[in-house]
Write an enzyme that holds these catalytic residues in place. Structure first.
Site, short mmCIF file in Angstrom:
data_model
loop_
_atom_site.label_atom_id
_atom_site.label_comp_id
_atom_site.label_asym_id
_atom_site.label_seq_id
_atom_site.Cartn_x
_atom_site.Cartn_y
_atom_site.Cartn_z
N HIS A 275 2.05 5.04 -2.65
CA HIS A 275 2.17 6.44 -2.26
C HIS A 275 3.60 6.71 -2.66
O HIS A 275 3.65 7.78 -3.43
CB HIS A 275 1.71 6.67 -0.78
CG HIS A 275 0.37 6.43 -0.34
ND1 HIS A 275 -0.77 6.94 -1.25
CD2 HIS A 275 -0.14 5.66 0.71
CE1 HIS A 275 -1.81 6.61 -0.62
NE2 HIS A 275 -1.39 5.95 0.61
N HIS B 158 0.97 -1.34 -0.01
CA HIS B 158 0.00 -0.24 -0.01
C HIS B 158 0.82 1.09 0.11
O HIS B 158 0.59 2.10 -0.83
CB HIS B 158 -0.97 -0.11 1.36
CG HIS B 158 -1.92 1.21 1.41
ND1 HIS B 158 -3.03 1.22 1.23
CD2 HIS B 158 -1.34 2.44 1.73
CE1 HIS B 158 -3.52 2.41 1.69
NE2 HIS B 158 -2.52 3.19 2.08
N GLU B 159 1.80 1.37 0.96
CA GLU B 159 2.68 2.71 1.09
C GLU B 159 3.68 2.57 -0.21
O GLU B 159 4.03 3.58 -0.47
CB GLU B 159 3.50 2.40 2.28
CG GLU B 159 2.54 2.34 3.59
CD GLU B 159 1.62 3.74 3.71
OE1 GLU B 159 2.16 4.66 3.14
OE2 GLU B 159 0.73 3.57 4.47
#
Length: 433
Positions: free
Chosen positions: A28, A24-25
């Site tokens: 980003h 997920h990170e």
């Protein structure tokens, strides 16, 4: 051995959880760097740092509590109206805003003025914030399609698993025949366990849904073409009307709702069969729809969850489950008395469901979730376009920091809900066996 398998299941889930958070990170991080935003930190977990290493301008690390993760981007919020980030206020609400604004400028270095998050165009900020949840969606879809098209799911077939002896309305709470119950049409027709029905009234059928619908639509004489011991036989049945479970528009049985329909009287065999790509995508769509409905229904489930945690209420199968509950389920999966491939498939589906939940949860348009930042960027884009349309001065970047008091309230609600789920997962867990 049971304890060892349980520990193994929990450990595997922890690894899957950490990977999902890191994945997920990474969404980003990669998009932030793509748009030239400086990212000082990439962390998996919260709390004390267990391990970290600096590469280039970013510190990568793992923290002690695997309950989430974050990347730190420079300039998440624009400066205040006075242009100063160190301004303070006696108002507790203003204090929250200014604390958030100050944190956004931590580690500001010379040359960072053009590398701040808030200076990027709204569409770029939307991409950066959406990339994290989108990575979870990608992982969920990849796992789901992989399992669906290779291993498969339990599917009812046209093979006969058993023949009812008599006709009993499905709304009746009994399974034994009474003397007054008529013999089932399937038994009178000579249908046997192991027969595979290949045609109904002369029309070929290759799936249970189609066969079930034809049976329900027929009352009276009908022919069944079956394969039995390598031979093809034609059986003659006289279907009658019976009260059976209703179906929804997707063909799924609706519990406790009954309708009159044609009745034959046999049970379909269930087999684990791989699905085609089209059917897999369709089923993934259903899974996504169910996930959205579950998110919407969360507030309504809080009373039952409270009763299950602090009272004598039953923990329902569709009750919300937290990280601890999911880890316990993973331990149960490892102890199932089924083939190894079934255990692997079940574990991967649990991980896929977790990633799908991460995607849906983070897309809620509330701070501090990713969806809140996306909503702020979209609102900024809208009001700037409206200003240009009416030839008004550019209103400038939307100050998401002003919503931080709301973000703290939302975070408080989430923390309380998480603690409630945690207690329920410990004292009254959801079980699959």
């Amino acid at each position: 051995m049971t304890l060892l398998l349980t520990i193994l299941g929990i450990a595997l889930f922890a690894v899957g959880l950490l990977f999902s958070i890191a994945w997920h990170e990474l969404g980003h991080l990669s998009t932030a760097k793509l748009f030239g935003i400086r990212v000082p930190q990439y962390m998996v977990g919260f709390g004390p740092t267990l391990w970290s290493r600096r590469k280039g301008e970013t510190e990568y690390g793992i923290k002690a509590i695997p309950m989430g993760g974050y990347i730190r981007m420079i300039g998440m919020f624009p400066p205040g109206e006075d242009g100063r980030i160190e301004a303070r206020s006696t108002s507790p609400w203003r204090g929250m805003i200014e604390d958030a604004r100050t944190a956004a400028y931590e580690e500001l270095q010379p040359g960072d003025e053009k590398r701040l998050f808030y200076t990027r165009k709204p569409w770029k900020r939307v991409i950066v914030m959406f990339a994290g949840p989108f990575m979870n969606l990608i992982l969920a879809v990849a796992i789901f399609l992989g399992i669906s098209m290779t291993f498969g799911f339990a599917t009812q077939t046209t093979e006969v698993a058993g023949v009812q002896k008599c006709v009993i309305e499905q709304s009746e709470d009994r399974d034994k025949c009474a003397e007054s119950d008529p013999v089932s049409p399937a038994r009178l027709a000579g249908l046997r366990t192991g027969d595979r029905i290949t045609a109904f009234n002369g029309k070929p059928v290759d799936d249970w849904a189609a066969l079930s619908d034809r049976i329900r639509d027929t009352i009276g004489p009908a022919t069944l073409t079956v394969e039995r011991d390598g031979e093809t036989k034609v059986l003659h049945a006289d279907l009658i009307q019976n009260t059976v479970a209703a179906k929804d528009s997707d063909g799924e049985v609706i519990p406790e709702k009954f309708v009159p329909a044609g009745y034959l009287g046999f049970a379909a065999k269930t087999e684990i069969l791989p699905l085609s790509f089209v059917d897999s995508v369709d089923r993934m769509g259903d899974m996504l729809e169910n996930g959205v409905e579950s998110i919407i229904a969360l507030p309504a489930k809080i009373p039952d969850l409270w009763d299950a945690a602090f009272g004598d209420g039953e923990r329902k199968d569709d009750s919300p489950v937290g990280v601890v509950g999911a880890a316990r389920i993973s331990g149960e999966v490892m102890n199932l008395d089924v083939p190894t491939q079934n255990i692997v498939a079940s574990f991967l589906m649990l991980l896929a469901g977790f990633n799908l939940s991460l995607f849906l949860f983070n897309m809620l348009p509330l701070l501090p979730l990713d969806g809140g930042h996306i909503a702020g960027a979209l609102w900024e884009s809208v009001r700037r376009k409206v200003a240009r349309l009416f030839r008004r001065p550019d209103p400038g970047p939307f100050d998401v920091a002003k919503l931080m008091p709301v973000a703290y309230v939302v975070a408080g609600v989430f923390i309380c809900f998480t603690l409630l789920v945690l207690v329920a997962d410990i004292v009254n867990p959801v079980k699959i066996s």
